[in-house]
Design a protein around this motif. Structure first.
Motif, PDB file in Angstrom:
ATOM      1  N   HIS A   1       0.832  -1.252  -0.175  1.00 33.47           N
ATOM      2  CA  HIS A   1      -0.118   0.088   0.124  1.00 33.47           C
ATOM      3  C   HIS A   1       0.879   1.173   0.015  1.00 33.47           C
ATOM      4  O   HIS A   1       0.307   2.427   0.277  1.00 33.47           O
ATOM      5  CB  HIS A   1      -1.080   0.169   1.156  1.00 33.47           C
ATOM      6  N   GLY A   2       2.345   1.204  -0.382  1.00 31.74           N
ATOM      7  CA  GLY A   2       3.134   2.325  -0.194  1.00 31.74           C
ATOM      8  C   GLY A   2       3.176   2.801  -1.483  1.00 31.74           C
ATOM      9  O   GLY A   2       2.724   2.672  -2.437  1.00 31.74           O
TER      10      GLY A   2
ATOM     11  N   ILE B   1      -5.031  -2.281  16.757  1.00 25.94           N
ATOM     12  CA  ILE B   1      -5.634  -2.142  15.466  1.00 25.94           C
ATOM     13  C   ILE B   1      -5.463  -3.441  14.555  1.00 25.94           C
ATOM     14  O   ILE B   1      -4.680  -4.035  14.434  1.00 25.94           O
ATOM     15  CB  ILE B   1      -4.546  -0.838  14.552  1.00 25.94           C
ATOM     16  N   VAL B   2      -6.966  -3.597  14.056  1.00 28.36           N
ATOM     17  CA  VAL B   2      -7.066  -4.685  13.077  1.00 28.36           C
ATOM     18  C   VAL B   2      -7.282  -4.168  11.673  1.00 28.36           C
ATOM     19  O   VAL B   2      -8.256  -3.144  11.576  1.00 28.36           O
ATOM     20  CB  VAL B   2      -8.413  -5.351  13.621  1.00 28.36           C
ATOM     21  N   ASP B   3      -6.526  -4.319  10.711  1.00 28.03           N
ATOM     22  CA  ASP B   3      -6.810  -3.948   9.381  1.00 28.03           C
ATOM     23  C   ASP B   3      -6.197  -4.829   8.288  1.00 28.03           C
ATOM     24  O   ASP B   3      -5.186  -5.396   8.064  1.00 28.03           O
ATOM     25  CB  ASP B   3      -5.928  -2.490   9.211  1.00 28.03           C
ATOM     26  N   PHE B   4      -7.349  -5.459   7.638  1.00 28.48           N
ATOM     27  CA  PHE B   4      -6.821  -6.619   6.863  1.00 28.48           C
ATOM     28  C   PHE B   4      -7.890  -6.684   5.727  1.00 28.48           C
ATOM     29  O   PHE B   4      -8.932  -6.372   5.781  1.00 28.48           O
ATOM     30  CB  PHE B   4      -6.722  -8.056   7.441  1.00 28.48           C
ATOM     31  N   ALA B   5      -7.437  -7.121   4.545  1.00 26.72           N
ATOM     32  CA  ALA B   5      -8.322  -7.563   3.410  1.00 26.72           C
ATOM     33  C   ALA B   5      -9.019  -8.939   3.617  1.00 26.72           C
ATOM     34  O   ALA B   5      -8.751  -9.805   4.488  1.00 26.72           O
ATOM     35  CB  ALA B   5      -7.566  -7.954   1.986  1.00 26.72           C
TER      36      ALA B   5
ATOM     37  N   ALA C   1      -4.049  -8.927  -0.025  1.00 28.65           N
ATOM     38  CA  ALA C   1      -4.454  -7.536  -0.645  1.00 28.65           C
ATOM     39  C   ALA C   1      -3.898  -7.865  -1.858  1.00 28.65           C
ATOM     40  O   ALA C   1      -2.725  -8.200  -2.185  1.00 28.65           O
ATOM     41  CB  ALA C   1      -3.948  -6.579  -0.001  1.00 28.65           C
ATOM     42  N   GLY C   2      -4.297  -7.191  -3.144  1.00 27.90           N
ATOM     43  CA  GLY C   2      -4.003  -7.135  -4.563  1.00 27.90           C
ATOM     44  C   GLY C   2      -2.277  -6.676  -4.518  1.00 27.90           C
ATOM     45  O   GLY C   2      -1.699  -6.945  -5.017  1.00 27.90           O
ATOM     46  N   GLY C   3      -2.192  -5.692  -3.769  1.00 27.25           N
ATOM     47  CA  GLY C   3      -0.907  -4.994  -4.014  1.00 27.25           C
ATOM     48  C   GLY C   3       0.496  -5.956  -3.138  1.00 27.25           C
ATOM     49  O   GLY C   3       1.295  -5.918  -3.572  1.00 27.25           O
ATOM     50  N   LYS C   4       0.073  -6.752  -2.192  1.00 30.21           N
ATOM     51  CA  LYS C   4       0.790  -7.903  -1.835  1.00 30.21           C
ATOM     52  C   LYS C   4       1.456  -8.663  -3.008  1.00 30.21           C
ATOM     53  O   LYS C   4       2.610  -9.136  -2.759  1.00 30.21           O
ATOM     54  CB  LYS C   4       0.381  -8.492  -0.679  1.00 30.21           C
TER      55      LYS C   4
ATOM     56  N   GLY D   1       4.926  -9.374  -4.145  1.00 33.27           N
ATOM     57  CA  GLY D   1       5.534 -10.556  -4.218  1.00 33.27           C
ATOM     58  C   GLY D   1       6.248 -11.004  -5.940  1.00 33.27           C
ATOM     59  O   GLY D   1       7.228 -11.563  -5.954  1.00 33.27           O
ATOM     60  N   MET D   2       5.486 -10.522  -6.851  1.00 31.83           N
ATOM     61  CA  MET D   2       5.824 -10.766  -7.987  1.00 31.83           C
ATOM     62  C   MET D   2       7.142  -9.958  -8.309  1.00 31.83           C
ATOM     63  O   MET D   2       8.099 -10.470  -9.108  1.00 31.83           O
ATOM     64  CB  MET D   2       4.881 -10.197  -9.190  1.00 31.83           C
ATOM     65  N   ALA D   3       7.207  -8.730  -7.966  1.00 28.07           N
ATOM     66  CA  ALA D   3       8.379  -7.997  -8.171  1.00 28.07           C
ATOM     67  C   ALA D   3       9.681  -8.676  -7.510  1.00 28.07           C
ATOM     68  O   ALA D   3      10.554  -8.482  -7.693  1.00 28.07           O
ATOM     69  CB  ALA D   3       8.385  -6.665  -7.598  1.00 28.07           C
ATOM     70  N   ARG D   4       9.574  -9.390  -6.351  1.00 29.12           N
ATOM     71  CA  ARG D   4      10.299  -9.810  -5.519  1.00 29.12           C
ATOM     72  C   ARG D   4      10.661 -11.509  -5.829  1.00 29.12           C
ATOM     73  O   ARG D   4      11.724 -11.889  -5.335  1.00 29.12           O
ATOM     74  CB  ARG D   4      10.237  -9.755  -4.039  1.00 29.12           C
ATOM     75  N   GLY D   5      10.031 -11.574  -6.628  1.00 29.45           N
ATOM     76  CA  GLY D   5      10.076 -13.308  -7.088  1.00 29.45           C
ATOM     77  C   GLY D   5       9.685 -14.281  -6.066  1.00 29.45           C
ATOM     78  O   GLY D   5      10.312 -15.397  -6.204  1.00 29.45           O
TER      79      GLY D   5
END
Length: 353
Positions: free
Chosen positions: A45-46, A175-179, A184-187, A191-195
């Motif tokens: 989310h950054g 604080i609870v905050d989750f998809a 989440a799609g951004g993760k 993940g794809m960028a980091r392989g």
């Protein structure tokens, strides 16, 4: 990997959004919250992920810089806002401010927003309520059809997050905050960028077959995320549907795959209207301390390497302390996308110190 300070990343973000057409207020608020996401360990989310995304959405007309949210229906307890497709961060900030003011008057404030756009991490707005000794709550339907229903082979919902923030006294905010999807799609983008590969049970391909490859989600024909919960994924599915209905149906934003922008529901509860704030916080502190004093399971290691029992919100606080000292790391692939997007609006981010 590229390492940079939060301050430099904020300057890069502000310059990029300002050049893309955002007002100073919009560029400042968007940048503040995107960089805070990086600091708190949520690169999904950054700024690295969303500078290119938001600039593209501005160019396409999906995000309208300078748009002012309008109240279209209001009572002492609630308000319905038309975000007019402005930046989600400024729309959601305006919405929570209204909810807080209503809660100060009658104990509860509820705001629903349609035509809102992506608002980033929900906890940023829930914590606005906490700062006023209130409980903050948000949920949203984020549009699209990226998440399959439990047992289904095709997508119906967005990743539809929910969030609660509860103020503590001597202890930190809970604080609870989750998809409501497995991720989440951004993760998946990170993940794809980091392989990296995903755990089993997170994703299916376009034919409904299980997959652990995050690129399946982004390359056509696209696959789908699954609700969180694995074998008990019906729990995540249920929460995903509830978020969709509260965010989309209540606001009139549209539901499931019919939703285009975000429909958001937010609420502030004034603790002082229920009971003594100090007594409430003492109860919160007691629960937090009880959990933290529980001995860990033998061999327990958390997702971030911790070996002690934490409470919701602790991982983000630990990450922020670390990243403020050590800097924020952005993958080479993500950095290249940032450079391309920013240069497209005339900003040389390599020249921003």
């Amino acid at each position: 990997m590229v390492r940079l300070s939060a301050e430099r990343l904020n300057r890069i973000s502000f310059a990029s959004f300002k050049a893309a057409g955002c007002t100073d207020t919009e560029a400042e608020r968007i940048s503040e919250l995107l960089v805070l996401a990086n600091l708190r360990g949520h690169d999904s989310h950054g700024a690295g992920v969303y500078i290119p995304v938001y600039i593209q959405r501005i160019h396409s007309g999906m995000i309208v810089p300078g748009a002012v949210p309008e109240i279209v229906n209001e009572t002492p307890a609630m308000a319905l806002l038309n975000g007019n497709n402005g930046p989600g961060q400024t729309n959601a900030t305006r919405g929570m401010k209204i909810a807080i003011e209503k809660a100060k008057n009658i104990g509860v404030g509820v705001v629903s927003i349609f035509n809102c756009n992506h608002i980033g991490r929900m906890s940023d707005y829930a914590e606005m309520a906490v700062e006023q000794d209130m409980v903050g709550y948000l949920t949203a339907n984020v549009g699209g059809s990226s998440v399959a229903p439990y047992g289904g082979a095709k997508g119906v919902f967005g990743t539809n997050p929910l969030c609660y923030a509860i103020p503590g006294g001597e202890e930190e905010t809970v604080i609870v905050d989750f998809a409501t999807s497995f991720f989440a799609g951004g993760k998946l983008s990170v993940g794809m960028a980091r392989g990296t590969q995903l755990p089993e049970g997170a994703l299916i391909d376009h034919n409904g077959n299980p997959s652990t490859d995050p690129s399946v989600y982004w390359t056509k024909p696209k696959g789908y995320l699954l609700p969180f919960g694995g074998m008990v994924g019906y729990k995540g599915y249920g929460l995903c549907m509830i978020a969709d209905l509260l965010g989309g149906a209540l606001s009139g934003n549209g539901c499931a795959s019919e939703a285009f922008t975000n429909g958001v529901l937010m609420m502030a509860l004034d603790v002082s209207k229920f009971r003594s704030v100090d007594d409430f916080k003492a109860d919160v502190d007691k629960v937090v301390r009880t959990c933290k004093n529980i001995p860990p399971q033998k061999g327990y290691v958390g997702l971030n390497g911790e070996t002690e029992v934490l409470v919701p919100g602790d991982p983000e606080r630990i990450a922020e302390e670390k990243h403020r000292k050590e800097g924020i790391y952005i993958s080479d692939i993500t950095w290249a996308k940032m450079v391309e997007a920013s240069s497209g609006v005339g900003v040389d981010i390599d020249g921003i110190e």
